[in-house]
Enzyme design. Structure first.
Site, PDB file in Angstrom:
ATOM      1  N   GLY A 110      -1.160   1.431   1.500  1.00  0.00           N
ATOM      2  CA  GLY A 110      -1.046   0.586   0.314  1.00  0.00           C
ATOM      3  C   GLY A 110      -1.830   1.090  -0.877  1.00  0.00           C
ATOM      4  O   GLY A 110      -2.190   0.324  -1.769  1.00  0.00           O
ATOM      5  N   SER A 188      -0.152   6.507   5.253  1.00  0.00           N
ATOM      6  CA  SER A 188      -0.377   6.617   3.812  1.00  0.00           C
ATOM      7  C   SER A 188      -1.887   6.621   3.530  1.00  0.00           C
ATOM      8  O   SER A 188      -2.604   7.435   4.091  1.00  0.00           O
ATOM      9  CB  SER A 188       0.358   5.486   3.088  1.00  0.00           C
ATOM     10  OG  SER A 188       0.410   5.724   1.702  1.00  0.00           O
TER      11      SER A 188
END
Length: 526
Positions: A110, A188
């Protein structure tokens, strides 16, 4: 059925019994505090050990998510500063099975701006007899403000993750987990944190394997560029133009929570860049303050100052597709700002001759100097993929495998019914950033679209993850091909699609191009 009870170092926990879609029973303990709430005088501070509680604590529902505003989906402010909670899901309690289970400790992505642990549901891992732990950690300015002071040395969000991991190491045996077999995994920016444990003394001895997808700490998107300047800008947006760090701390410390997060998010929007503003830093040394990073982690990696554990890493076909700006009529909006694709680590001044020369090479290689239009959509996507993801994934592999052998690479190519519509909307094959997640973590709103091929991919991935967590070697049921480790002499990956195959990674020419122009750019600055 009896309510599951577990006693940890801080007290007793009451969990709940859940059931996978196939009917297998498992146990969930959610909203477990692994640190004191970082509120009031603890805002921005390094996390503190949790306090014990009396009686039985209700762990049947998740804790608060960390304060955030989802800029990608333009959601309103949500969450709390009191958010340092983790969730544990186990297929068996100690009373049911004496064999300790491998532990997968997952850190969400995120961009260090959004996300929360309980989004990632455990059902597929429960079927494979592995424990899943998911975590909340502080985000944005609350997790990554750095004022270069003992009070705010930076990296609070990274230290949250380490304290959560330490709590798991100390307590997971109570949930039938093996404290000596913990795999840290992340996707991520979560992959950035998970991989950064390799170079941080703070995490030494707390984990035994690493799995990172679509990101790592070598990424040019990982480290902050101007952390003091960013803090001053937020203070100014709050109505206070200050230069002194003591005054700056007071302004930010006393700002209302929503005002603080909203203005930090507005600052993020103003950059018009994929890179976040508040990010990890190399900390200054202070007495009685334990740093997460003592030097640039890339330098640590290049100089063989990292911990050697088995590592599984991978990427999706078109990582950059999720971040392509699209106009209201559905056409791509090409970013022709020459500064946009230049690596931050080259330290070029905006619009300098070096920037223009670098961009000229990119235009020649990716577009053959043609005018950008929809016919070059896939070429532009390759540039996005490479500039913001693949270049640094392969730099990570290059530096890592110079000193370390136990490294496996995969490429996730499957575009199934549970993926986002990103690739379908572009009319292209393959997977985009985050498309792998519904095949690792159960989502009830996704499975209604599931086909036989989707089930096959779920089984491939969860076999690979859990077998790696159990043994340190990735494998899957019915495997009939050998998956070699990645090295300079064997630059191979496992291609994950409806059929699995081992091949030389197909982006090699593009990665060699990036390597050459970076070397040229660095030489020209000498």
């Amino acid at each position: 059925m009896t309510t599951p009870l577990v006693t940890v170092a801080q007290g007793a926990l009451k969990g709940r019994i859940d059931t996978t879609p196939s009917g297998k029973r498992y146990y969930s303990f959610e909203g477990i505090p692994y640190a004191r709430p970082p509120v009031g005088s603890l805002r921005f501070r390094d996390p503190q050990d949790p306090k014990p509680w009396s009686g039985v604590r209700d762990a049947t529902k998740p804790g608060n998510i960390c304060a955030q505003i989802d800029l990608l989906r333009m959601k309103n402010f949500e969450g709390s500063e009191d958010c340092l909670y983790l969730n544990i899901h186990t297929p068996y309690l100690k009373t049911e099975q004496k064999t300790k289970l491998p532990v997968i400790f997952f850190l969400h992505g995120g961009r260090y701006l959004v996300g929360y642990g309980h989004y990632y549901r455990p059902d597929y891992f429960m079927e494979k007899d592995a424990i899943l732990v998911t975590v909340n950690y502080r985000l944005n300015i609350l997790g990554f403000l750095c004022l270069d002071t003992p009070e705010v040395p930076g990296n609070a969000g990274m230290k949250d993750a380490v304290l959560a991991l330490k709590w798991v190491k100390d307590n997971i045996e109570c949930f039938n987990g093996d404290e000596n077999n913990i795999t840290v995994s992340g996707e991520s920016s979560g992959g950035g944190t998970a991989s950064a444990f390799l170079t941080s003394k703070m995490a030494d001895g707390l984990y035994h394997k690493i799995i990172v997808v679509s990101g790592n700490f070598v990424s040019d998107l990982m480290m902050a560029e101007d952390h003091i300047g960013a803090a001053k800008k937020v203070a100014s947006m709050l109505g206070n133009d200050v230069e002194d760090t003591t005054e700056l701390y007071e302004v930010l410390q006393n700002a209302p929570l929503e005002d603080l997060v909203r203005n930090a998010s507005l600052l993020q929007l103003s950059t018009r860049h994929i890179k976040s503003v508040f990010l990890p830093v190399v900390e200054k040394e202070f007495k009685n303050v334990i740093p997460f990073f003592t030097e640039d982690p890339v330098i640590s990696l290049k100089n063989n100052r990292f911990y050697k554990v088995p590592i599984l890493t991978g990427y999706c076909t078109h990582e950059g597709a999720l971040f392509l700006p699209v106009a209201s009529d559905g056409t791509l909006m090409f970013n022709e700002d020459p500064n946009f694709f230049i690596p931050f680590f080259l330290k070029y001044q905006r619009d300098s001759p070096g920037v223009n020369n670098f961009m000229a090479k990119l235009r020649k290689f990716y577009f053959d100097n043609r005018q950008l239009d929809d016919s070059l959509k896939e070429n532009y996507l390759h540039l996005m993929d490479d500039a913001f993801f693949l270049r640094d994934i392969f730099r990570f592999l290059e530096y890592l495998t110079e000193y370390h052998r136990d490294v496996w690479l995969f490429k996730y190519n499957f575009n199934g019914a549970m993926a986002t519509r990103t690739m379908k909307n572009l009319g292209l094959k393959g997977a985009s950033h985050s498309d792998i997640l519904p095949y690792l973590f159960y989502r009830s709103n996704k499975v209604k679209n599931m086909r036989e091929s989707d089930v096959k991919i779920i089984n491939y991935l969860t076999d690979i993850w859990t077998n790696f967590a159990k043994s340190g070697t990735p494998s899957w049921s019915g495997q009939n091909i050998k998956w070699p480790t990645f090295s300079s002499k064997s630059e191979v990956c496992l291609d994950i699609n409806e059929e699995l195959r081992v091949m030389e990674y197909p982006e090699k020419e593009r990665m060699q191009f990036w390597k050459s122009i970076i070397v040229d750019a660095e030489k020209s600055k000498l």
